[in-house]
Design an enzyme around this catalytic site. Sequence first.
Site, mmCIF file in Angstrom:
data_model
loop_
_atom_site.group_PDB
_atom_site.id
_atom_site.type_symbol
_atom_site.label_atom_id
_atom_site.label_comp_id
_atom_site.label_asym_id
_atom_site.label_seq_id
_atom_site.Cartn_x
_atom_site.Cartn_y
_atom_site.Cartn_z
ATOM 1 N N ALA A 178 0.779 -1.230 0.000
ATOM 2 C CA ALA A 178 0.000 0.000 0.000
ATOM 3 C C ALA A 178 0.815 1.287 0.000
ATOM 4 C CB ALA A 178 -0.954 0.014 1.200
ATOM 5 N N GLY A 237 0.434 5.140 -0.338
ATOM 6 C CA GLY A 237 -0.965 5.272 0.036
ATOM 7 C C GLY A 237 -1.891 5.931 -0.955
ATOM 8 N N CYS A 276 4.445 -0.363 -12.420
ATOM 9 C CA CYS A 276 4.742 0.842 -13.203
ATOM 10 C C CYS A 276 5.955 0.530 -14.078
ATOM 11 C CB CYS A 276 5.006 2.029 -12.294
ATOM 12 S SG CYS A 276 5.066 3.580 -13.214
#
Length: 451
Positions: free
Chosen positions: A266, A269, A388
């Site tokens: 996570a 965030g 990514c």
Amino acid sequence: MGWVLEPALGDPARRAALAALKQVREGGYANLAVKQVLSSRGLSGVDAGFVTELVYGTCRCLGTLDLIIEAAGGRGLGTLQPAVVDILRLGAYQLLWMDTPAHAAVSTSVDLAHDAIGQRATGVVNAIMRKVGARGWDEWMHSLTSTMGDTHALAVRTCHPQWIVEAYASVLPAEELTAALQANNAPATPVLVARPTLITREDLLTEGGEPTPYSPWGVIRPGDPSEVGAVREGRAGVQDEGSQLVVHLLSSPPTVPSGPWLDLCAGPGGKAALIAGLARERGESLVAVEVHEHRAQLVQDALRGFMGSDGDPQVIVADGRNPSWGQSFARVLVDAPCTGLGSLRRRPEARWRKTPDDLVELTQLQRELLASACQSVIPGGVVAYVTCSAHEAETAEIVASVTDHMEVLDAPSLLPHVPQAQATTDPRFLQLWPHRHGTDAMFCALLRKPN
């Protein structure tokens, strides 16, 4: 090539740029280094813009600038003091990319050497800078690449390591390769995200900007995001449109059983905050897992707008490879640590720090995280595997490790308004590109656990 406004000669902007580049050379990040020097030296306006362009651009072009400096100086960079090399890099970028007049780029570089190092450094800086300025960028490119192979030459001309050019070439049509690489050299405009249940995009637009073309929550807004009240308050965040779209995919598949959502990696965030709002709209909840405590605190801060009411998101400090949270989830996001080859336009120094050797450790981690996600999802639930990066080793090859027990969904079909989003490795995978979509090069495979 680009920058017109420039600080007056003798001002502290170049000294600030040199200080920031030193931080990057010693392992810092360009965005943080620039922010720190601008704040500590009280620079704003034209000065701040000049420093930002100079540092970011120098970091992007570093490998090619180094080849030019070595050719101009007739010596390896290892024979020069690190501070001298930094000054030459900044000066060469001004000469060849920023349209700074040659006399100004040379004289300010010599002055910078005198102030930062001493008189003994001015002679070599003056001599090398004059030789750099004796040719334009195109002339240097012809000189450097005339005996190189096509791929190596393209890498030098577009300021990329050759291995990254080869990775792009393996997953892109040949006619798009140059455009994709050049897009990494164009600075990204900040994109904001309206966090569902906390603010609408329409309300966020009242603070300036324009809607993103593909994400229903995004706002393209040049300038400093911290000026936006909703960002300061946690009702909105800063998030590339590509990151918003992969969360959109996680929320899109129909006929998924109800249940909690899991963000397995996570930190820091941004995606967790968007997921939290989407889950809350459906009366569901989020568990956000982050292995590093300091990054878990960033997740907690990103989620602050959702705290204090029923169904608060839960942040857990844990290793996502070892499920220990005692429940299963309807939707799981695995935003796996990766080389970041898809965000090079926003992380200018990254292309020169990553190597093919990094893939060995990263791909093992990615496989283990995806396996954990598949173990944590309920029958009928979905897993979004996201990186990514467009590198095949981090994308299609990782997904292949779980397809014997997970169904691959057609992710691009769930975002029909996004053109040319099918990955070349498998048309069921989503692959975004800066030159096609104006986003980071985000990859997403959407997987369903059979009932």
